[in-house]
Design an enzyme around this catalytic site. Sequence first.
Site, PDB file in Angstrom:
ATOM      1  N   TYR A   1       0.826  -1.220   0.000  1.00 36.27           N
ATOM      2  CA  TYR A   1       0.000   0.000   0.000  1.00 36.27           C
ATOM      3  C   TYR A   1       0.858   1.269   0.000  1.00 36.27           C
ATOM      4  CZ  TYR A   1      -4.108  -2.813   0.017  1.00 36.27           C
ATOM      5  OH  TYR A   1      -5.077  -3.695  -0.384  1.00 36.27           O
TER       6      TYR A   1
ATOM      7  N   ARG B   1       1.341   1.840  -3.641  1.00 41.75           N
ATOM      8  CA  ARG B   1       0.111   2.370  -4.252  1.00 41.75           C
ATOM      9  C   ARG B   1      -0.031   3.858  -3.920  1.00 41.75           C
ATOM     10  NH1 ARG B   1       0.818  -1.816  -5.474  1.00 41.75           N
ATOM     11  NH2 ARG B   1       1.412  -0.608  -7.284  1.00 41.75           N
TER      12      ARG B   1
ATOM     13  N   ASN C   1     -13.017   2.745  -5.105  1.00 40.33           N
ATOM     14  CA  ASN C   1     -11.615   3.124  -5.240  1.00 40.33           C
ATOM     15  C   ASN C   1     -11.061   3.651  -3.928  1.00 40.33           C
ATOM     16  OD1 ASN C   1     -11.889   2.401  -7.852  1.00 40.33           O
ATOM     17  ND2 ASN C   1     -11.970   4.481  -8.680  1.00 40.33           N
TER      18      ASN C   1
ATOM     19  N   HIS D   1     -14.242   0.890   0.161  1.00 41.60           N
ATOM     20  CA  HIS D   1     -13.105   0.007   0.447  1.00 41.60           C
ATOM     21  C   HIS D   1     -11.936   0.726   1.109  1.00 41.60           C
ATOM     22  CE1 HIS D   1     -14.780  -2.831  -2.895  1.00 41.60           C
ATOM     23  NE2 HIS D   1     -15.416  -2.941  -1.758  1.00 41.60           N
TER      24      HIS D   1
ATOM     25  N   THR E   1     -16.429  -0.593 -13.429  1.00 40.36           N
ATOM     26  CA  THR E   1     -16.274  -1.668 -12.445  1.00 40.36           C
ATOM     27  C   THR E   1     -16.697  -2.986 -13.063  1.00 40.36           C
ATOM     28  OG1 THR E   1     -17.089  -2.584 -10.356  1.00 40.36           O
ATOM     29  CG2 THR E   1     -18.490  -0.923 -11.394  1.00 40.36           C
ATOM     30  N   SER E   2     -15.928  -4.037 -12.762  1.00 40.74           N
ATOM     31  CA  SER E   2     -16.260  -5.345 -13.316  1.00 40.74           C
ATOM     32  C   SER E   2     -17.446  -5.960 -12.577  1.00 40.74           C
ATOM     33  CB  SER E   2     -15.044  -6.276 -13.220  1.00 40.74           C
ATOM     34  OG  SER E   2     -14.631  -6.376 -11.875  1.00 40.74           O
TER      35      SER E   2
HETATM   36  P1  NAD Z   1     -11.794  -4.225 -11.683  1.00 45.25           P
HETATM   37  O1  NAD Z   1     -10.342  -4.174 -12.005  1.00 45.25           O
HETATM   38  O2  NAD Z   1     -12.385  -5.506 -11.252  1.00 45.25           O
HETATM   39  O3  NAD Z   1     -12.602  -3.757 -12.972  1.00 45.25           O
HETATM   40  C1  NAD Z   1     -12.207  -2.624 -13.670  1.00 45.25           C
HETATM   41  C2  NAD Z   1     -13.269  -2.329 -14.690  1.00 45.25           C
HETATM   42  O4  NAD Z   1     -12.907  -1.100 -15.281  1.00 45.25           O
HETATM   43  C3  NAD Z   1     -13.390  -3.383 -15.804  1.00 45.25           C
HETATM   44  O5  NAD Z   1     -14.748  -3.712 -15.982  1.00 45.25           O
HETATM   45  C4  NAD Z   1     -12.827  -2.662 -17.024  1.00 45.25           C
HETATM   46  O6  NAD Z   1     -13.493  -3.031 -18.224  1.00 45.25           O
HETATM   47  C5  NAD Z   1     -13.119  -1.221 -16.676  1.00 45.25           C
HETATM   48  N1  NAD Z   1     -12.247  -0.240 -17.319  1.00 45.25           N
HETATM   49  C6  NAD Z   1     -10.945  -0.373 -17.684  1.00 45.25           C
HETATM   50  N2  NAD Z   1     -10.517   0.763 -18.253  1.00 45.25           N
HETATM   51  C7  NAD Z   1     -11.573   1.633 -18.236  1.00 45.25           C
HETATM   52  C8  NAD Z   1     -11.752   2.966 -18.668  1.00 45.25           C
HETATM   53  N3  NAD Z   1     -10.762   3.665 -19.240  1.00 45.25           N
HETATM   54  N4  NAD Z   1     -12.976   3.541 -18.494  1.00 45.25           N
HETATM   55  C9  NAD Z   1     -13.992   2.854 -17.923  1.00 45.25           C
HETATM   56  N5  NAD Z   1     -13.876   1.588 -17.496  1.00 45.25           N
HETATM   57  C10 NAD Z   1     -12.676   0.978 -17.656  1.00 45.25           C
HETATM   58  O7  NAD Z   1     -12.080  -3.058 -10.662  1.00 45.25           O
HETATM   59  P2  NAD Z   1     -13.259  -2.906  -9.651  1.00 45.25           P
HETATM   60  O8  NAD Z   1     -14.527  -3.450 -10.183  1.00 45.25           O
HETATM   61  O9  NAD Z   1     -13.195  -1.502  -9.140  1.00 45.25           O
HETATM   62  O10 NAD Z   1     -12.715  -3.908  -8.529  1.00 45.25           O
HETATM   63  C11 NAD Z   1     -12.942  -3.700  -7.360  1.00 45.25           C
HETATM   64  C12 NAD Z   1     -11.663  -3.548  -6.490  1.00 45.25           C
HETATM   65  O11 NAD Z   1     -10.511  -2.923  -7.050  1.00 45.25           O
HETATM   66  C13 NAD Z   1     -12.052  -2.639  -5.434  1.00 45.25           C
HETATM   67  O12 NAD Z   1     -11.842  -3.311  -4.235  1.00 45.25           O
HETATM   68  C14 NAD Z   1     -11.158  -1.419  -5.483  1.00 45.25           C
HETATM   69  O13 NAD Z   1     -10.948  -0.955  -4.166  1.00 45.25           O
HETATM   70  C15 NAD Z   1      -9.981  -1.937  -6.119  1.00 45.25           C
HETATM   71  N6  NAD Z   1      -9.113  -1.007  -6.875  1.00 45.25           N
HETATM   72  C16 NAD Z   1      -9.088   0.345  -6.677  1.00 45.25           C
HETATM   73  C17 NAD Z   1      -8.269   1.181  -7.451  1.00 45.25           C
HETATM   74  C18 NAD Z   1      -8.262   2.675  -7.220  1.00 45.25           C
HETATM   75  O14 NAD Z   1      -8.444   3.135  -6.107  1.00 45.25           O
HETATM   76  N7  NAD Z   1      -8.076   3.475  -8.298  1.00 45.25           N
HETATM   77  C19 NAD Z   1      -7.459   0.617  -8.441  1.00 45.25           C
HETATM   78  C20 NAD Z   1      -7.488  -0.776  -8.599  1.00 45.25           C
HETATM   79  C21 NAD Z   1      -8.338  -1.555  -7.836  1.00 45.25           C
END
Ligand code: NAD
Length: 230
Positions: A53, A56, A87, A104, A171-172
């Site tokens: 972290y 990150r 996020n 989260h 979000t996936s």
């Molecule tokens: P995920 O990685 O599972 O899914 C990411 C989604 O974003 C996918 O569906 C993908 O198709 C989409 N995506 C990729 N590029 C994109 C773009 N340019 N515009 C729009 N959509 C786009 O992420 P999630 O669903 O947020 O997973 C959840 C976990 O990941 C959470 O627990 C979160 O805390 C954590 N996370 C957070 C961060 C952050 O704070 N920025 C980064 C990575 C993961």
Amino acid sequence: MKNIVVLTGAGISAESGVPTFRDSDGLWCNYHVEDVATHEAWERNPQLVNDFYNQRRKQLYEVEPNAAHYALVKLEDCYNVTVVTQNIDDLHERAGSKNIIHLHGELKKVRSTKDPDLIYDLDGWELKYGTKCELGSILRPHIVFFNEAVPNMEPAMRATEKADIIIVIGTSLQVYPAASLLYYAPPDLKKYLVDPKAEVQYPVTHLTILREKATLGVPQVVETLLNDAK
Ligand code: NAD
């Protein structure tokens, strides 16, 4: 004014340079979730989790909000907007969104391992492993690890119950309970989903899908909604 709930995931920050978790260039390709982001990982090797972290957080100081984060702020001219984000970055805050629920946790905060409500803003990117809180227990990242409860789910559900419109971005929809905000939303609500790889696992009524990157799709949705409000 109508109420809008915006649920965001890693995809909204991808174009700012924050890697997502599950895409092919995502974070999980370089790390095993069970080594760095679960409650058990913290118990087993807290220093490794702390370092993960720290990296990150360091990266977060090098990125900026993008057009999608900024577009959401414009919605506040005509709607009551609640951003519910998975996020842990602070890009919604830096763009200027006022009402944000972090499901989260928050990367720039740390908390006591004795009292989860004892939360501190961290100065700079590095939490030196072993730093103690005022109660004498060590500080940990203010992150909800996998297998931990999601305390902010309740305010997020309350906001969703009052919503007139829901926008889901990047979000996936694989991490629960966050994904349930879309699936359990009242059927008559207007819903938008912006994600280049949008996939819904269950039928959702009144859903408009924009298979676009966030910086393209979100300003389009915002423009539509601002026109509707006139
Ligand atoms: P995920 O990685 O599972 O899914 C990411 C989604 O974003 C996918 O569906 C993908 O198709 C989409 N995506 C990729 N590029 C994109 C773009 N340019 N515009 C729009 N959509 C786009 O992420 P999630 O669903 O947020 O997973 C959840 C976990 O990941 C959470 O627990 C979160 O805390 C954590 N996370 C957070 C961060 C952050 O704070 N920025 C980064 C990575 C993961």
